[in-house]
Design a protein around this motif. Structure first.
Motif, PDB file in Angstrom:
ATOM      1  N   ARG A   1      13.611  19.853 145.508  1.00  0.00           N
ATOM      2  CA  ARG A   1      13.691  18.959 146.628  1.00  0.00           C
ATOM      3  C   ARG A   1      12.605  17.839 146.196  1.00  0.00           C
ATOM      4  NH1 ARG A   1      10.656  23.702 148.666  1.00  0.00           N
ATOM      5  NH2 ARG A   1       8.308  23.015 148.559  1.00  0.00           N
ATOM      6  N   ASP A   2      11.889  17.816 145.107  1.00  0.00           N
ATOM      7  CA  ASP A   2      11.020  16.745 144.836  1.00  0.00           C
ATOM      8  C   ASP A   2      11.495  15.746 144.014  1.00  0.00           C
ATOM      9  OD1 ASP A   2       9.229  18.247 146.333  1.00  0.00           O
ATOM     10  OD2 ASP A   2       8.333  19.196 144.443  1.00  0.00           O
ATOM     11  N   VAL A   3      12.854  16.125 143.587  1.00  0.00           N
ATOM     12  CA  VAL A   3      13.273  15.091 142.593  1.00  0.00           C
ATOM     13  C   VAL A   3      14.711  14.526 143.046  1.00  0.00           C
ATOM     14  CG1 VAL A   3      12.436  16.155 140.615  1.00  0.00           C
ATOM     15  CG2 VAL A   3      14.569  16.807 141.492  1.00  0.00           C
ATOM     16  N   VAL A   4      15.048  13.327 142.597  1.00  0.00           N
ATOM     17  CA  VAL A   4      16.200  12.767 142.761  1.00  0.00           C
ATOM     18  C   VAL A   4      17.305  12.631 141.584  1.00  0.00           C
ATOM     19  CG1 VAL A   4      17.591  10.465 143.703  1.00  0.00           C
ATOM     20  CG2 VAL A   4      15.404  11.424 144.649  1.00  0.00           C
ATOM     21  N   VAL A   5      18.396  13.162 141.510  1.00  0.00           N
ATOM     22  CA  VAL A   5      19.106  13.147 140.383  1.00  0.00           C
ATOM     23  C   VAL A   5      20.458  12.702 140.715  1.00  0.00           C
ATOM     24  CG1 VAL A   5      20.100  14.290 138.511  1.00  0.00           C
ATOM     25  CG2 VAL A   5      17.794  14.953 139.204  1.00  0.00           C
ATOM     26  N   ASP A   6      20.995  11.551 140.200  1.00  0.00           N
ATOM     27  CA  ASP A   6      22.364  11.156 140.711  1.00  0.00           C
ATOM     28  C   ASP A   6      23.209  11.115 139.404  1.00  0.00           C
ATOM     29  OD1 ASP A   6      24.521  10.563 142.230  1.00  0.00           O
ATOM     30  OD2 ASP A   6      23.641   8.296 142.455  1.00  0.00           O
ATOM     31  N   ILE A   7      24.060  11.939 139.117  1.00  0.00           N
ATOM     32  CA  ILE A   7      25.044  11.795 138.074  1.00  0.00           C
ATOM     33  C   ILE A   7      26.385  11.413 138.336  1.00  0.00           C
ATOM     34  CG2 ILE A   7      25.908  13.039 136.091  1.00  0.00           C
ATOM     35  CD1 ILE A   7      23.836  15.182 136.515  1.00  0.00           C
ATOM     36  N   LYS A   8      26.711  10.337 137.872  1.00  0.00           N
ATOM     37  CA  LYS A   8      28.061   9.580 137.889  1.00  0.00           C
ATOM     38  C   LYS A   8      28.913   9.874 136.664  1.00  0.00           C
ATOM     39  CE  LYS A   8      27.255   7.032 142.214  1.00  0.00           C
ATOM     40  NZ  LYS A   8      26.015   6.557 142.576  1.00  0.00           N
ATOM     41  N   ARG A   9      30.185   9.452 136.938  1.00  0.00           N
ATOM     42  CA  ARG A   9      30.654   9.546 135.539  1.00  0.00           C
ATOM     43  C   ARG A   9      30.205   8.463 134.436  1.00  0.00           C
ATOM     44  NH1 ARG A   9      35.160  11.673 134.479  1.00  0.00           N
ATOM     45  NH2 ARG A   9      36.588  10.641 133.573  1.00  0.00           N
TER      46      ARG A   9
ATOM     47  N   THR B   1       6.338  21.020 140.677  1.00  0.00           N
ATOM     48  CA  THR B   1       7.759  20.232 141.072  1.00  0.00           C
ATOM     49  C   THR B   1       8.870  21.207 141.423  1.00  0.00           C
ATOM     50  OG1 THR B   1       6.941  18.126 139.792  1.00  0.00           O
ATOM     51  CG2 THR B   1       9.350  18.160 140.537  1.00  0.00           C
ATOM     52  N   ARG B   2       9.526  20.893 142.499  1.00  0.00           N
ATOM     53  CA  ARG B   2      10.512  21.898 143.011  1.00  0.00           C
ATOM     54  C   ARG B   2      11.643  20.844 143.053  1.00  0.00           C
ATOM     55  NH1 ARG B   2       9.331  26.746 144.383  1.00  0.00           N
ATOM     56  NH2 ARG B   2       7.220  27.321 144.983  1.00  0.00           N
TER      57      ARG B   2
ATOM     58  N   THR C   1      20.825   8.372 137.417  1.00  0.00           N
ATOM     59  CA  THR C   1      19.685   8.085 138.011  1.00  0.00           C
ATOM     60  C   THR C   1      18.708   9.179 138.165  1.00  0.00           C
ATOM     61  OG1 THR C   1      20.467   6.305 139.515  1.00  0.00           O
ATOM     62  CG2 THR C   1      18.436   7.163 139.896  1.00  0.00           C
ATOM     63  N   ALA C   2      17.475   9.289 137.651  1.00  0.00           N
ATOM     64  CA  ALA C   2      16.677  10.549 137.712  1.00  0.00           C
ATOM     65  C   ALA C   2      15.376  10.175 137.846  1.00  0.00           C
ATOM     66  CB  ALA C   2      17.055  11.363 136.530  1.00  0.00           C
ATOM     67  N   GLY C   3      14.408  10.909 138.816  1.00  0.00           N
ATOM     68  CA  GLY C   3      13.049  10.870 138.986  1.00  0.00           C
ATOM     69  C   GLY C   3      12.672  11.607 140.105  1.00  0.00           C
ATOM     70  N   LEU C   4      11.298  11.129 140.324  1.00  0.00           N
ATOM     71  CA  LEU C   4      10.687  11.846 141.607  1.00  0.00           C
ATOM     72  C   LEU C   4      10.929  10.901 142.933  1.00  0.00           C
ATOM     73  CD1 LEU C   4       7.401  12.517 139.903  1.00  0.00           C
ATOM     74  CD2 LEU C   4       9.099  14.365 140.517  1.00  0.00           C
ATOM     75  N   LYS C   5      11.191  11.881 143.770  1.00  0.00           N
ATOM     76  CA  LYS C   5      11.485  11.141 145.313  1.00  0.00           C
ATOM     77  C   LYS C   5      10.462  10.289 145.714  1.00  0.00           C
ATOM     78  CE  LYS C   5      14.453  14.262 147.778  1.00  0.00           C
ATOM     79  NZ  LYS C   5      14.607  15.292 148.497  1.00  0.00           N
ATOM     80  N   GLY C   6      10.670   9.148 146.109  1.00  0.00           N
ATOM     81  CA  GLY C   6       9.738   8.075 146.605  1.00  0.00           C
ATOM     82  C   GLY C   6       9.014   7.254 145.408  1.00  0.00           C
ATOM     83  N   GLN C   7       9.379   7.614 144.224  1.00  0.00           N
ATOM     84  CA  GLN C   7       8.822   6.549 143.108  1.00  0.00           C
ATOM     85  C   GLN C   7       9.935   6.034 142.516  1.00  0.00           C
ATOM     86  OE1 GLN C   7       6.548   9.025 140.337  1.00  0.00           O
ATOM     87  NE2 GLN C   7       5.449  10.271 142.229  1.00  0.00           N
TER      88      GLN C   7
END
Length: 190
Positions: A55-63, A52-53, A67-73
């Motif tokens: 670009r393969d993950v989605v991480v969105d940190i807000k105050r 996993t690189r 949200t965190a995980g693998l793209k498309g899942q």
């Protein structure tokens, strides 16, 4: 009138505490991530497929959201954080192409979180035993707060009054000395 709970023996309390810790550990082990904290930050580890690189993950940190995980899942983590974080000091990385590591810097320094996401099982923060560190490494205010927390925890474990309870007792003694004409023999204090 104060509620009086029946006293339980130290042996029974030890068993109850062990059962509570085992239940808490089972709940934490069932989460799809691992986490640990200090008074000032939270580190989260999520296992991801080997190779996993970033670009393969989605991480969105807000105050106050994560949200965190693998793209498309479906996200592994999605929800409201236990408390607010400092966005400028919170980061994420991929370790060895098999682990997503998220570092969250707590907005309010010197606090224990009960959980990472509010809808996940909570831990008993009164049972946290901080990693060995030098109190001298902390700034004055933080050091004083940690020393007070440690003192109060030791006092509670020994069934003795905490610092606040000692302060109240001292104030009451002074008040009684200043007003000897008052009868406190039937007074109840909680």
């Amino acid at each position: 009138m104060a509620d009086s709970k029946p006293e339980i023996s130290p042996e029974v309390q030890k068993i109850k505490d062990a059962e509570a810790r085992a239940k808490e550990q089972a709940e934490q082990d069932a989460l799809p991530y691992k986490w640990r904290q200090t008074l000032t930050d939270v580190d989260i580890t999520i296992a991801v497929p080997k190779g996993t690189r970033g670009r393969d993950v989605v991480v969105d940190i807000k105050r106050d959201q994560l949200t965190a995980g693998l793209k498309g899942q479906e996200p592994v983590m999605k929800g409201t954080l236990c408390a607010q974080v400092k966005l400028e000091d919170s980061t994420w990385t991929i370790e060895n192409q098999q682990e997503l590591t998220i570092h969250l810097e707590k907005s309010k320094g010197a606090e224990w979180w009960k959980h990472v996401l509010t809808h996940h099982p909570a831990i008993d923060t009164t049972k946290i035993e901080p990693e060995n560190s030098k109190l001298s490494d902390l700034d004055g205010d933080t050091r004083a707060m940690v020393e007070k927390m440690m003192f109060d925890q030791r006092q509670k474990q020994m069934g003795l009054p905490t610092s606040e309870e000692q302060q109240r007792q001292e104030m009451l003694k002074k008040f009684q000395q200043q007003h000897p004409e008052m009868d406190f023999s039937n007074a109840k204090f909680s």
